[in-house]
Each structure stands twice: as structure tokens, then as C-alpha cells.
Design an enzyme around this catalytic site. Structure first.
Site, mmCIF file in Angstrom:
data_model
loop_
_atom_site.group_PDB
_atom_site.id
_atom_site.type_symbol
_atom_site.label_atom_id
_atom_site.label_comp_id
_atom_site.label_asym_id
_atom_site.label_seq_id
_atom_site.Cartn_x
_atom_site.Cartn_y
_atom_site.Cartn_z
ATOM 1 C CD GLU A 108 5.658 -1.786 46.267
ATOM 2 O OE1 GLU A 108 6.097 -2.197 47.350
ATOM 3 O OE2 GLU A 108 4.444 -1.524 46.091
ATOM 4 C CB CYS A 123 0.463 -0.841 52.619
ATOM 5 S SG CYS A 123 1.115 -2.080 53.753
ATOM 6 C CG HIS A 166 4.021 -3.505 49.507
ATOM 7 N ND1 HIS A 166 4.372 -2.175 49.588
ATOM 8 C CD2 HIS A 166 3.807 -3.906 50.780
ATOM 9 C CE1 HIS A 166 4.382 -1.789 50.852
ATOM 10 N NE2 HIS A 166 4.046 -2.827 51.596
#
Length: 380
Positions: A356, A264, A354
């Protein structure tokens, strides 16, 4: 300034955009006033992760899903120590939460943290307006904060723009801390916190990585004092064009050819370190359903995004940089925005989204394994 009340659902509220359009509804959460950049998020689930994501600092988030709050609020899914959004806009808030992990309602949590919101407005019309006109400054006013709209509009227009805003130090940790490896420790990673989400070091810890989370103001000497096998640069809020400190820090890491991974904001920092520019997107990518192609494999992933800025790098060629050859590794299939970079002559890469994925799809989890592979290769 806000005043908390549990009778907010009966209190009138108004959302005022900087171009003069307004939406009237009811207060949701705390009562008072708030300002920020109005943006929309397309996730149908995961509002708790969204609200506690530091990358949403100084933004008023519009939920495009019409029904919000059904699962309440729990004590496990926060991505940081607090709610970071400056305001929240929903259409139909849940009257009663229903989830076995819920400890309280979303409304209660917004009140407790003083987050001003608005409900009962046409969020579909608002989202269409932001897509056509772009993300813009806005204010939410409820209760005694309501005044003539000309006055409210003037106050909105007096607020700072997101372009040119330096926010990463505002949200980053002030003290270093360690997330221990799960099971046997295999590697040590220094993670530069520019607004890191809690699930990110957890995903690394699951792979045997001891993660040292360091403040945004960390120096290169302090990074290498933990003897890292790799260095990570996190997500974060604001305009990457203001992040000269992190760019210089990443350049120092690249000069030492330490395995490097950024996500990001970290992707934008890598872009700048390589000599590329950045620019503000019209309305950004925010949600958990963005299609991205990994150009190194041809695979298409459904991914979770939260970014209003992007890297300006050529899609059709390998670029020569002061750190060797670089190329765009990932691209958004909706609009061809750069979603990843990689160096070809040393172990460094980044993505704009992202991996995760909390909450969201897990298609991109392999990127943590790719980081592990880089550290294994360097060690060998």
C-alpha cells in the site's frame, strides 16, 4: 507515565539501552518516561504514517533521517486512530513546520497523545550501535523521571522482550466495519485485522473491492458469513510464534481454497500455516527503500518495510506442505530474507512488505491486482 508540556525542548532527557549505553539530549513531545524495543527506521519522509502504524506497538522508533517534523502533522495521513510507537528519537526537530496541509506541529501531536520522545542526540551513532548489537529494550526518561543511570538501566532491563510478545489483539479493531468499494463493486473481501494500516483496505476499495475489516478474534464461520470472494490477513506487531489463533484461522481458509493474500504479519502467519518456522531478525527491516526481487518475474522493486521477524523457508526449492506445493516468491536483495510466499496448487500468496506504500514507493502496488486476478480466476 507521562506529563505533557510545551516547554519540552528545554527539559533534559536521556535514552538508556539495555546493554548500558546511554544518550543524553532534550525532551521532545511529552515529558516523562516510556519503555519499548529500540528500532531504527530509514525513511526520509513519511514519519506520520510510521508513528500511526500499529505494527510499531511497544517500540521506540529512531529516525535515521536527521531532520524530522518539517511537514508538521495533518488530519489525512494517519494510518490508524492513534500514534502507536511507545517513544520517538530524533536528531534535529523542525522549529517551525511548513506544509500546506499541516494543522499543527509534530511536537504538538506527540504532546497531545502523550508520546515521550528525545531530540538532540547522535542518531547516527545510535543506529550504528543497534546495527552492531541488534534491536534491544530501551527507555526514554525526561524531567522528573530522570534518576541515576544504574536505576534507569535496572528499570529498562525489567521490561519484557519483543520475542515472545503477543500484541496483535492489542492493536486490532474490536468491532467489524466496512470500507465500501470505490465505484462499481466487483468483489467482497474479509480482512482479518492484526494491526491493519488504513491505506490497505483503501487500495483494495480502489479496485472495486468491498472490504469487511474483522477483529483478530474472528472465527472462520464469521469470515464466511460475509460471503467473501477472498480473505486478507494484515500486518501487525509482536512475535508470530505466539499467533496460534490466526494460524489456525488461516489454515481453515486454506482448507476451503478461498483466494488468500497476506502482508507482513500475514506473511509470517502463512509461513507458519504451511509448516515453516519464524525467527527474530537482528535489527529488522524498517523504512521505505528496501530492494526486493519478485522471483516469479525477476523484477526488482523498491519497497516499504516494517518487520523484526521473518519466515524460515528454503530459497532454493519448492516445498511440499499439507496445502500443496509452496515456494518463496520474493526475497530481500540486502540479506536474502524471505519476503514473500506463494502456493502453487491453490490461490494463496503473501509478502513481507507493504504494497500500500503510504508513504513510500509504489513499485509493489501490482500485488493488489494479483489478488484481484486470483479472485477472478476462482469466480470463473
Amino acid at each position: 507515565m507521562t506529563t505533557s508540556t510545551r516547554g519540552a525542548a528545554r527539559v533534559p532527557a536521556v535514552l538508556v539501552l539495555e546493554d548500558g549505553r546511554s544518550f543524553r539530549g532534550r525532551a521532545y513531545g511529552a515529558v516523562g518516561e516510556t519503555f519499548g524495543e529500540a528500532v531504527f527506521s530509514t525513511g526520509m519522509t513519511g514519519y506520520q504514517e510510521t508513528l500511526t502504524d500499529p505494527s510499531y506497538d511497544r517500540q521506540i522508533v529512531v529516525a535515521t533521517a536527521p531532520q524530522i517534523g518539517n511537514t508538521g502533522w495533518n488530519d489525512e495521513d494517519d494510518e490508524s486512530s492513534r500514534i502507536w510507537v511507545s517513544g520517538y528519537v530524533v536528531r534535529d526537530p523542525a522549529r517551525v513546520p511548513s506544509n500546506w496541509r499541516a494543522k499543527r506541529s509534530l511536537d504538538d501531536e506527540l504532546v497531545a497523545q502523550g508520546v515521550v520522545g528525545i531530540s538532540g542526540i547522535d542518531t547516527r551513532a545510535l543506529t550504528r550501535h543497534l546495527r552492531e548489537r541488534g534491536s534491544m529494550r530501551a527507555g526514554i526518561f525526561s524531567g522528573e523521571a530522570i534518576a541515576p543511570e544504574t536505576e534507569l538501566l535496572a528499570r529498562v532491563q525489567a521490561q519484557p522482550h519483543m520475542k515472545g510478545a503477543s500484541l496483535y489483539e492489542e492493536v486490532a479493531t474490536k468491532e467489524a466495519y466496512v470500507v465500501p468499494a470505490v465505484g462499481e463493486k466487483r468483489f467482497t473481501v474479509a480482512a482479518v485485522d492484526l494491526g491493519i494500516k488504513g491505506m490497505t483496505p483503501h487500495r483494495m476499495a480502489e479496485r472495486g473491492i468491498e472490504v469487511h475489516v474483522l477483529p483478530a478474534t474472528v472465527t472462520a464461520d464469521e469470515i464466511y458469513a460475509v460471503e467473501p470472494d477472498g480473505v486478507f490477513f494484515s500486518n501487525g506487531p509482536g512475535d508470530p510464534a505466539t499467533a496460534d489463533g490466526p494460524v489456525a484461522l488461516m489454515s481453515a481458509v486454506l482448507e476451503r481454497k478461498t483466494p488468500l493474500f497476506g502482508i507482513c504479519f500475514g506473511n509470517q502467519i502463512l509461513g507458519r500455516a504451511l509448516g515453516f518456522g519464524t525467527y527474530k531478525l537482528k535489527y529488522g527491516h524498517r523504512g521505505i527503500n528496501q530492494p526486493v526481487q519478485d522471483r516469479t518475474t525477476g523484477k526488482v522493486e523498491v519497497t516499504a518495510h516494517n518487520h523484526g521477524f521473518a519466515v524460515d523457508a528454503p530459497l532454493d526449492k519448492v516445498s511440499e506442505t499439507k496445502f500443496g506445493r509452496a515456494e518463496v516468491s520474493h526475497v530481500c536483495l540486502n540479506d536474502d530474507v524471505v519476503e514473500g510466499l506463494q502456493l502453487l496448487d491453490q490461490p494463496a500468496f503473501s509478502v513481507q512488505y507493504h504494497p500500500e506504500a503510504a508513504a513510500g514507493p509504489h513499485d509493489a502496488a501490482y500485488l493488489f491486482d494479483r489478488f484481484v486476478s486470483l479472485m477472478e480466476g476462482q469466480r470463473a
